[in-house]
Design a protein around this motif. Structure first.
Motif, PDB file in Angstrom:
ATOM      1  N   GLY A  62       4.421  26.443 -32.013  1.00 42.56           N
ATOM      2  CA  GLY A  62       4.847  25.363 -32.903  1.00 42.56           C
ATOM      3  C   GLY A  62       4.193  25.352 -34.275  1.00 42.56           C
ATOM      4  O   GLY A  62       4.468  24.472 -35.084  1.00 42.56           O
ATOM      5  N   MET A  63       3.331  26.307 -34.549  1.00 36.20           N
ATOM      6  CA  MET A  63       2.676  26.317 -35.863  1.00 36.20           C
ATOM      7  C   MET A  63       3.691  26.599 -36.968  1.00 36.20           C
ATOM      8  O   MET A  63       4.715  27.239 -36.748  1.00 36.20           O
ATOM      9  N   ASN A  64       3.348  26.126 -38.167  1.00 36.08           N
ATOM     10  CA  ASN A  64       4.226  26.278 -39.322  1.00 36.08           C
ATOM     11  C   ASN A  64       4.364  27.750 -39.716  1.00 36.08           C
ATOM     12  O   ASN A  64       3.363  28.419 -39.994  1.00 36.08           O
ATOM     13  N   LEU A  65       5.601  28.251 -39.734  1.00 32.75           N
ATOM     14  CA  LEU A  65       5.818  29.685 -39.966  1.00 32.75           C
ATOM     15  C   LEU A  65       5.463  30.149 -41.383  1.00 32.75           C
ATOM     16  O   LEU A  65       4.814  31.185 -41.527  1.00 32.75           O
ATOM     17  N   PRO A  66       5.851  29.418 -42.440  1.00 31.40           N
ATOM     18  CA  PRO A  66       5.441  29.881 -43.780  1.00 31.40           C
ATOM     19  C   PRO A  66       3.914  29.930 -43.948  1.00 31.40           C
ATOM     20  O   PRO A  66       3.389  30.750 -44.684  1.00 31.40           O
ATOM     21  N   MET A  67       3.220  29.052 -43.236  1.00 26.14           N
ATOM     22  CA  MET A  67       1.764  29.019 -43.365  1.00 26.14           C
ATOM     23  C   MET A  67       1.112  30.281 -42.791  1.00 26.14           C
ATOM     24  O   MET A  67       0.052  30.688 -43.226  1.00 26.14           O
ATOM     25  N   PHE A  68       1.784  30.870 -41.812  1.00 21.38           N
ATOM     26  CA  PHE A  68       1.248  32.091 -41.193  1.00 21.38           C
ATOM     27  C   PHE A  68       2.224  33.253 -41.389  1.00 21.38           C
ATOM     28  O   PHE A  68       2.310  34.164 -40.559  1.00 21.38           O
ATOM     29  N   TYR A  69       2.945  33.186 -42.497  1.00 16.66           N
ATOM     30  CA  TYR A  69       4.091  34.075 -42.698  1.00 16.66           C
ATOM     31  C   TYR A  69       3.756  35.564 -42.595  1.00 16.66           C
ATOM     32  O   TYR A  69       4.514  36.334 -42.015  1.00 16.66           O
ATOM     33  N   LYS A  70       2.644  35.972 -43.174  1.00 18.20           N
ATOM     34  CA  LYS A  70       2.354  37.417 -43.217  1.00 18.20           C
ATOM     35  C   LYS A  70       2.111  38.034 -41.847  1.00 18.20           C
ATOM     36  O   LYS A  70       2.055  39.257 -41.734  1.00 18.20           O
TER      37      LYS A  70
END
Ligand SMILES: [Zn+2]
Length: 175
Positions: A62-70
């Motif tokens: 459920g973590m925010n995808l853009p925040m961990f995008y790389k």
């Protein structure tokens, strides 16, 4: 005189209204302004391939995808495309949820585009932050770029299945 009083009253009320506006709490997107991590990109730069109301959240944690995008990965599954914050969450879905995954893709750290994970070059164990793991894993479209990254930040260059194997250790070794 009368006119002047009316004018100053008007100005006063404008000042109150204006002041009232500025004292309103400014809505900040807490998690986005809380310092950009190495993995983070602005929402507009993230490619989100999964659909639905929770498209911007990792399908597993459920973590925010853009925040961990790389460190994002995607895969085709019997339930449609899923997007994961990390290789860790993809491994979880495959190993523990027994979800069949096809056409696995990973974000190329340099171009921010999704590339075929089977052809990607992973740098495992660099000093850049890890997502959902203690061992970081970043992917590149060319061996040359992976080697350049590893030279700068440390880590070993390897293929998807070797990186996958190391990611499975998140679940077997005590943290
Ligand atoms: Zn996740």
């Amino acid at each position: 005189m009368k006119y002047k009083t009316a004018l100053s009253l008007l100005l006063l009320s404008i000042a109150i209204i204006a002041g009232g506006c500025t004292t309103k709490p400014v809505q900040t997107k807490h998690h986005m302004t809380k310092g950009m991590m190495f993995q983070s990109v602005p929402k507009g730069k993230a490619t989100i391939l999964q659909k639905g109301p929770h498209a911007y959240s990792c399908a597993i944690c459920g973590m925010n995808l853009p925040m961990f995008y790389k460190t994002n990965h995607t895969a085709k599954t019997p339930k449609g495309i899923k997007q994961y914050c990390s290789l860790h969450c993809l491994v979880y879905d495959n190993e523990f949820n027994k979800t069949d995954l096809y056409n696995v893709k990973v974000v190329d750290t340099n171009s921010l585009r999704f590339i075929d994970a089977m052809k990607a070059w992973y740098v495992v164990g660099s000093n850049k932050p890890a997502t959902m793991s203690r061992i970081s894993k970043y992917a590149f479209k060319s061996e040359k770029e992976a080697k350049a990254f590893a030279k700068k930040y440390g880590g070993k260059v390897m293929h998807f299945y070797d990186a996958y194997k190391i990611a499975t250790q998140d679940f077997t070794k005590k943290q």
